[in-house]
Design a protein around this motif. Structure first.
Motif, PDB file in Angstrom:
ATOM      1  N   ARG A 152      -4.013   9.299   5.707  1.00  0.00           N
ATOM      2  CA  ARG A 152      -5.177   9.789   4.972  1.00  0.00           C
ATOM      3  C   ARG A 152      -5.660   8.820   3.885  1.00  0.00           C
ATOM      4  O   ARG A 152      -6.697   9.059   3.292  1.00  0.00           O
ATOM      5  CB  ARG A 152      -4.880  11.130   4.321  1.00  0.00           C
ATOM      6  CG  ARG A 152      -4.428  12.232   5.263  1.00  0.00           C
ATOM      7  CD  ARG A 152      -5.465  12.561   6.304  1.00  0.00           C
ATOM      8  NE  ARG A 152      -5.100  12.077   7.615  1.00  0.00           N
ATOM      9  CZ  ARG A 152      -5.861  12.171   8.683  1.00  0.00           C
ATOM     10  NH1 ARG A 152      -7.051  12.705   8.598  1.00  0.00           N
ATOM     11  NH2 ARG A 152      -5.464  11.688   9.843  1.00  0.00           N
ATOM     12  N   CYS A 153      -4.917   7.762   3.604  1.00  0.00           N
ATOM     13  CA  CYS A 153      -5.299   6.885   2.483  1.00  0.00           C
ATOM     14  C   CYS A 153      -6.136   5.703   2.950  1.00  0.00           C
ATOM     15  O   CYS A 153      -5.915   5.176   4.042  1.00  0.00           O
ATOM     16  CB  CYS A 153      -4.060   6.396   1.730  1.00  0.00           C
ATOM     17  SG  CYS A 153      -3.108   5.144   2.616  1.00  0.00           S
ATOM     18  N   GLU A 157     -10.192  11.856   4.209  1.00  0.00           N
ATOM     19  CA  GLU A 157      -9.436  10.752   3.645  1.00  0.00           C
ATOM     20  C   GLU A 157      -9.777  10.605   2.163  1.00  0.00           C
ATOM     21  O   GLU A 157     -10.690  11.239   1.648  1.00  0.00           O
ATOM     22  CB  GLU A 157      -9.790   9.450   4.379  1.00  0.00           C
ATOM     23  CG  GLU A 157     -11.268   9.095   4.232  1.00  0.00           C
ATOM     24  CD  GLU A 157     -11.756   8.083   5.251  1.00  0.00           C
ATOM     25  OE1 GLU A 157     -12.442   7.136   4.837  1.00  0.00           O
ATOM     26  OE2 GLU A 157     -11.468   8.246   6.439  1.00  0.00           O
ATOM     27  N   ASP A 158      -9.028   9.760   1.462  1.00  0.00           N
ATOM     28  CA  ASP A 158      -9.359   9.390   0.095  1.00  0.00           C
ATOM     29  C   ASP A 158      -8.727   8.036  -0.203  1.00  0.00           C
ATOM     30  O   ASP A 158      -7.856   7.561   0.532  1.00  0.00           O
ATOM     31  CB  ASP A 158      -8.886  10.449  -0.904  1.00  0.00           C
ATOM     32  CG  ASP A 158      -9.790  10.517  -2.133  1.00  0.00           C
ATOM     33  OD1 ASP A 158     -10.381   9.474  -2.484  1.00  0.00           O
ATOM     34  OD2 ASP A 158      -9.905  11.604  -2.720  1.00  0.00           O
ATOM     35  N   ASP A 159      -9.152   7.419  -1.316  1.00  0.00           N
ATOM     36  CA  ASP A 159      -8.625   6.095  -1.644  1.00  0.00           C
ATOM     37  C   ASP A 159      -7.119   6.145  -1.878  1.00  0.00           C
ATOM     38  O   ASP A 159      -6.363   5.339  -1.344  1.00  0.00           O
ATOM     39  CB  ASP A 159      -9.332   5.545  -2.892  1.00  0.00           C
ATOM     40  CG  ASP A 159     -10.773   5.159  -2.611  1.00  0.00           C
ATOM     41  OD1 ASP A 159     -11.132   5.019  -1.424  1.00  0.00           O
ATOM     42  OD2 ASP A 159     -11.549   5.008  -3.578  1.00  0.00           O
ATOM     43  N   TYR A 160      -6.702   7.086  -2.719  1.00  0.00           N
ATOM     44  CA  TYR A 160      -5.293   7.185  -3.095  1.00  0.00           C
ATOM     45  C   TYR A 160      -4.764   8.563  -2.716  1.00  0.00           C
ATOM     46  O   TYR A 160      -5.393   9.582  -3.018  1.00  0.00           O
ATOM     47  CB  TYR A 160      -5.113   6.929  -4.597  1.00  0.00           C
ATOM     48  CG  TYR A 160      -5.503   5.526  -5.001  1.00  0.00           C
ATOM     49  CD1 TYR A 160      -4.557   4.499  -5.004  1.00  0.00           C
ATOM     50  CD2 TYR A 160      -6.811   5.229  -5.348  1.00  0.00           C
ATOM     51  CE1 TYR A 160      -4.916   3.208  -5.356  1.00  0.00           C
ATOM     52  CE2 TYR A 160      -7.189   3.930  -5.696  1.00  0.00           C
ATOM     53  CZ  TYR A 160      -6.233   2.928  -5.696  1.00  0.00           C
ATOM     54  OH  TYR A 160      -6.592   1.645  -6.037  1.00  0.00           O
ATOM     55  N   ILE A 161      -3.642   8.578  -2.058  1.00  0.00           N
ATOM     56  CA  ILE A 161      -3.012   9.824  -1.627  1.00  0.00           C
ATOM     57  C   ILE A 161      -1.646   9.946  -2.286  1.00  0.00           C
ATOM     58  O   ILE A 161      -0.836   9.017  -2.253  1.00  0.00           O
ATOM     59  CB  ILE A 161      -2.863   9.882  -0.097  1.00  0.00           C
ATOM     60  CG1 ILE A 161      -4.239   9.905   0.583  1.00  0.00           C
ATOM     61  CG2 ILE A 161      -2.039  11.088   0.324  1.00  0.00           C
ATOM     62  CD1 ILE A 161      -5.074  11.139   0.279  1.00  0.00           C
ATOM     63  N   SER A 220      -3.979   3.308  -0.850  1.00  0.00           N
ATOM     64  CA  SER A 220      -2.566   3.400  -1.175  1.00  0.00           C
ATOM     65  C   SER A 220      -2.071   4.829  -1.026  1.00  0.00           C
ATOM     66  O   SER A 220      -2.820   5.784  -1.233  1.00  0.00           O
ATOM     67  CB  SER A 220      -2.336   2.915  -2.613  1.00  0.00           C
ATOM     68  OG  SER A 220      -0.989   3.092  -2.999  1.00  0.00           O
ATOM     69  N   ILE A 221      -0.783   4.960  -0.663  1.00  0.00           N
ATOM     70  CA  ILE A 221      -0.141   6.261  -0.572  1.00  0.00           C
ATOM     71  C   ILE A 221       1.150   6.231  -1.384  1.00  0.00           C
ATOM     72  O   ILE A 221       1.891   5.247  -1.352  1.00  0.00           O
ATOM     73  CB  ILE A 221       0.167   6.639   0.899  1.00  0.00           C
ATOM     74  CG1 ILE A 221       0.783   8.046   0.980  1.00  0.00           C
ATOM     75  CG2 ILE A 221       1.062   5.610   1.568  1.00  0.00           C
ATOM     76  CD1 ILE A 221       0.915   8.558   2.417  1.00  0.00           C
ATOM     77  N   TYR A 233      -8.532  10.344  -5.778  1.00  0.00           N
ATOM     78  CA  TYR A 233      -7.239  10.655  -5.158  1.00  0.00           C
ATOM     79  C   TYR A 233      -7.206  12.110  -4.692  1.00  0.00           C
ATOM     80  O   TYR A 233      -8.014  12.947  -5.082  1.00  0.00           O
ATOM     81  CB  TYR A 233      -6.098  10.419  -6.157  1.00  0.00           C
ATOM     82  CG  TYR A 233      -6.085  11.429  -7.289  1.00  0.00           C
ATOM     83  CD1 TYR A 233      -5.333  12.593  -7.201  1.00  0.00           C
ATOM     84  CD2 TYR A 233      -6.853  11.229  -8.431  1.00  0.00           C
ATOM     85  CE1 TYR A 233      -5.337  13.532  -8.223  1.00  0.00           C
ATOM     86  CE2 TYR A 233      -6.872  12.158  -9.454  1.00  0.00           C
ATOM     87  CZ  TYR A 233      -6.103  13.308  -9.342  1.00  0.00           C
ATOM     88  OH  TYR A 233      -6.130  14.250 -10.350  1.00  0.00           O
ATOM     89  N   CYS A 258       0.814  -1.218   0.000  1.00  0.00           N
ATOM     90  CA  CYS A 258       0.000   0.000   0.000  1.00  0.00           C
ATOM     91  C   CYS A 258       0.845   1.264   0.000  1.00  0.00           C
ATOM     92  O   CYS A 258       0.292   2.369  -0.099  1.00  0.00           O
ATOM     93  CB  CYS A 258      -0.922   0.009   1.215  1.00  0.00           C
ATOM     94  SG  CYS A 258      -0.019   0.055   2.774  1.00  0.00           S
TER      95      CYS A 258
END
Length: 799
Positions: free
Chosen positions: A762-763, A733-737, A766-767, A689, A648
């Motif tokens: 925050r992800c 937050e978000d799915d992808y950071i 994945s970050i 994202y 991730c």
């Protein structure tokens, strides 16, 4: 041999239009203060009034005092390099056997002048001076009068100052502004300025109809205030002063390229809420090019309507692109004014804030609060979704009659779920008549709570009775789209009224009110608080709230307040300004409150029950990242439940990147390109994202680059701080950071573990961090990001 004065000179007053003979000024080192010197001065103050003016140095520490009578001023430096003994408490100084003249001078100054009942000491902002005397030198004062206390206007305004001096017709206004409102460095106030300020204070007190010679007076002697209480007051005032000093003296207002200008009226559109143009008495400077030369003209904002602003410009307007700057510190907010006024009244003896049990429980831990006998029915927990053990303990604490609860919730552990469960349980109970006020520091945080409550279910008390009190300025023309889901429950502040009947129609029987903490300082909500009194108050993100910000709430609503619940996480963002003012604290830094804090220990989200089994979805951090954060930030107390254990965390090695200072901020051009390239990939795949960076200048460059690349850019790029408090997605937050770290030579931001924790948590899936591998594995090796890279190993580096 007696010690001679440092210097002697004269000043001529130019504040009042009526003339006055020259005033003699003598500067004495503390060692030169003898009974004869001080008595000679007191003999000139035969009217019993002494004007006092202070000068403050670095960190708002008192550096000089000026004392004035009608014809004489004495200046006394009190900086820490005068005498080590001078800084000791009075009793300690008198017990010191070295007999130093500085020590004796300090004693004499306190005994013969500051605490002399024979003379009234008058000053502008005497509350700040009186608390600084104690905070810095343990000096006390009696017979102190704040000349601005009697002003009908905001006592920090120019109008209040002019009125205290007898009114504008009797004054040279420009000289008043120069003397009291010049933007000077705190440690460079000239001696003649301090001397004149002291004399003007004396003169203001002698005006025929000025009430300053009367009560209320400030008395900080031990016969009135204990050491513990005065220590708290002094710290609260000093923290407020230092926070005020952090406000910028210039703000660059970002505006749209298109504008109109007609007969001295400039019409512009602000493009960013954070530095928008505001309606105030601050000077506006408009800069542009005329015939190849940079020209600046001044003006003032005369109308602001959402993004649109009208500036009355004095002079010929430059052509082409304009740079608009607001000059001067922003005026204190209503909450800031109330905070200072509460302490002022306490010092004047007209407030009993120190006797209130909530004040004692928070600020005076050695006191035993005399809690009134309250009967609070404790309802059972009623919630449509399962709660884990730590959440159940937290909800039970909120439902209990215990007056104060502190709850720590790491990222994704369900702080808002706990709030929703408590609201639902109270609202569903047939035996409970408790009102609930849910507060947070920012409008978006309040909005996110409201959305979570609405999501509980259309028939739930949480969604049926929730009301959001939004600030009209934040909502109108800026963030209306954020409130679509909860618009039926929204009452904007511009709709508030003092009419009880009309307010009742707006509230529709609601017993759950949501608002910002600052809204509680506004008297515009008086009708609402009469209908729905503050009984149980829950503060979300309380770790971001400086503890002094709770003063207006506790002072104003002490007669109805029954319970305070603080929810937050002191491992994430600290109160604003703590990096510069390290003495700032939230409730989580109050050790006696921190000891009893409840800890939410499981990182996941429950979304419903199917066939009696709880359904889980990712709640912020994937397993690998959650375990890392739990180990390095939360002492292995945080458990992570997440269905995805795949890789991730990814790093992009930006080899040619370098940190470049831009004003007070930093940028990294190569990282901009890398982050935009990564954003393009995610956008092409239709994935959700956000991009986060520590520095505002980098945020601006990233936003501009996304726009130029024709990639969606609105609400896509955030600074770390604004991401947690202004993020438009519930839960921040978000799915992808995507992260742009910027730094390559110095660790900078990465030394701040709390802010880095926010950045990394925050992800949901994945970050990806854009940075220099050499930097992360070198200078930043021991930082949280360095440990993350080490933990995930070489495979985490994409190139």
């Amino acid at each position: 041999m007696p010690v001679r004065p440092d210097s002697t000179f004269t000043i001529v007053q130019n504040i009042f239009k009526s003339p006055h003979p020259p005033i003699s000024v003598t500067a004495f080192p503390c060692a030169a203060l003898t009974p004869e010197v001080l008595q000679d001065f007191l003999d000139t103050a035969s009217d019993g009034i002494i004007g006092v003016a202070p000068a403050y140095g670095a960190e708002c520490v008192l550096s000089m005092l000026a004392f004035s009578s009608a014809a004489k001023v004495i200046l006394v430096p009190v900086t820490k390099n005068v005498s080590k003994n001078l800084l000791l408490p009075s009793a300690t100084r008198r017990g010191n056997s070295n007999g130093s003249s500085s020590t004796q001078g300090g004693d004499l100054l306190e005994d013969l002048v500051l605490c002399a009942d024979s003379h009234c000491k008058v000053a502008f902002q005497m509350d700040v001076l009186a608390t600084a005397l104690y905070h810095d030198f343990k000096f006390r004062i009696s017979g102190g009068v704040d000349l601005l206390s009697f002003a009908s206007d905001d006592r920090r305004s120019l109008m209040a100052m002019m009125n205290s001096l007898g009114g504008e017709p009797t004054l040279n206004k420009a000289n008043v502004i120069a003397l009291f409102q010049a933007e000077e460095k705190l440690d460079e106030t000239p001696r003649d300025v301090i001397a004149l300020q002291a004399w003007v204070a004396w003169r203001a007190a002698t005006l025929h109809d000025n009430p300053a010679r009367f009560t209320p007076q400030i008395d900080t002697t031990s016969r009135v205030l204990t050491d513990a209480c005065l220590t708290v007051y002094a710290k609260l005032v000093r923290d407020a002063c230092r926070l005020s000093a952090l406000k910028p003296t210039e703000v660059n207002n970002e505006i749209a390229d298109e504008y109109t200008y007609h007969e001295g009226q400039l019409q512009v559109l602000s493009t960013r809420f954070k530095n928008r143009l505001r309606l105030s008495d601050q000077r506006i400077e408009v800069e542009g090019v005329v015939e190849g030369r940079q020209i600046t003209v001044s003006g003032q904002a005369t109308r602001v309507d959402g993004r649109a602003a009208r500036i009355n410009v004095k002079g010929a307007l430059p052509r082409g692109p304009l740079k608009v700057t607001t000059v001067g510190r922003e005026r204190p907010t209503s909450a800031e004014q109330q905070r200072v006024d509460i302490i002022l009244k306490a010092l004047q003896g007209t407030s009993t804030i120190a006797d209130q049990p909530f004040f004692q429980a928070i600020w005076l831990p050695r006191e035993i609060p005399a809690w009134p006998v309250w009967y609070i029915r404790t309802p059972p927990i009623r919630f449509s979704r399962p709660l884990n053990n730590s959440q159940e303990r937290a909800v039970a604490a909120i439902l209990s009659a215990h007056p104060i609860n502190v709850i720590q919730g790491p990222p994704g552990t369900g702080k808002t779920t706990v709030i929703a469960a408590a609201v639902t349980s109270i609202g569903s109970s047939p035996v409970s008549d408790r009102t609930i006020w849910l507060c947070a520091q920012s409008n978006v945080a309040v909005k996110n709570i409201a959305e979570k409550l609405a999501a509980v279910g259309p028939t739930s008390p949480a969604s049926r009775t929730a009301l959001t009190s939004g600030i009209a300025e934040f909502h109108y023309d800026w963030h209306e789209h954020l409130y679509e889901k909860i618009n039926p429950n929204l009452v904007r502040s511009d709709l508030f009224t003092n009419d009880i009947v009309a307010t009742g129609q707006l509230l529709m029987g609601s017993k759950v009110i949501l608002c910002t903490l600052s809204m509680l300082s506004s008297f515009r909500i008086s009708a609402i608080t009469r209908l729905v009194p503050l009984q149980t108050v829950i503060v979300d993100e309380a770790s971001q709230v400086e503890i002094g910000d709770f003063l207006p709430l506790i002072s104003r609503f002490s007669h109805t307040l029954r319970k305070l619940v603080f929810i937050g996480d002191d491992k994430q963002l600290a109160p604003y300004g703590q990096n510069d003012v390290q003495t700032l604290r939230s409730v989580f830094e109050m050790e006696h409150l921190r000891r009893s804090a409840l800890f939410l220990d499981t990182q996941y989200r429950l979304v419903g029950v199917v066939n009696l089994k709880a359904m889980l979805i990712p709640a912020r951090m994937p397993t690998q990242l959650g375990k890392f954060i739990g180990q390095h930030v939360y002492d292995n107390k945080l458990k992570t439940i997440h269905p995805d254990a795949t890789q991730c965390c990814h790093f992009i090695n930006v080899k040619k990147g370098r940190e470049i200072q831009k004003g007070l901020s930093w940028v990294n051009i190569a990282e901009v390109s890398a982050a935009v390239a990564e954003a393009r990939k995610l956008d092409a795949r239709g994935l959700s994202y956000r991009i986060i960076t520590p520095y505002d200048a980098q945020r601006g460059m990233l936003e501009t680059a996304l726009k130029a690349a024709k990639i969606p850019w609105e609400d896509k790029v955030f600074c770390v701080d604004s991401f947690q408090v202004l993020m438009v997605i519930p839960g921040n937050e978000d799915d992808y950071i995507i992260v742009s770290l910027v730094r390559t030579d110095r660790i900078g931001f990465l030394a701040e573990k709390r802010r880095v924790n926010v950045l990394l948590t925050r992800c949901r899936k994945s970050i990806t961090l854009c940075t220099s591998r050499a930097f992360v594995e070198g200078i930043a090796k021991k930082s949280l990001v360095g440990l993350l890279a080490s933990g995930f190993g070489p495979a985490a580096w994409e190139r």
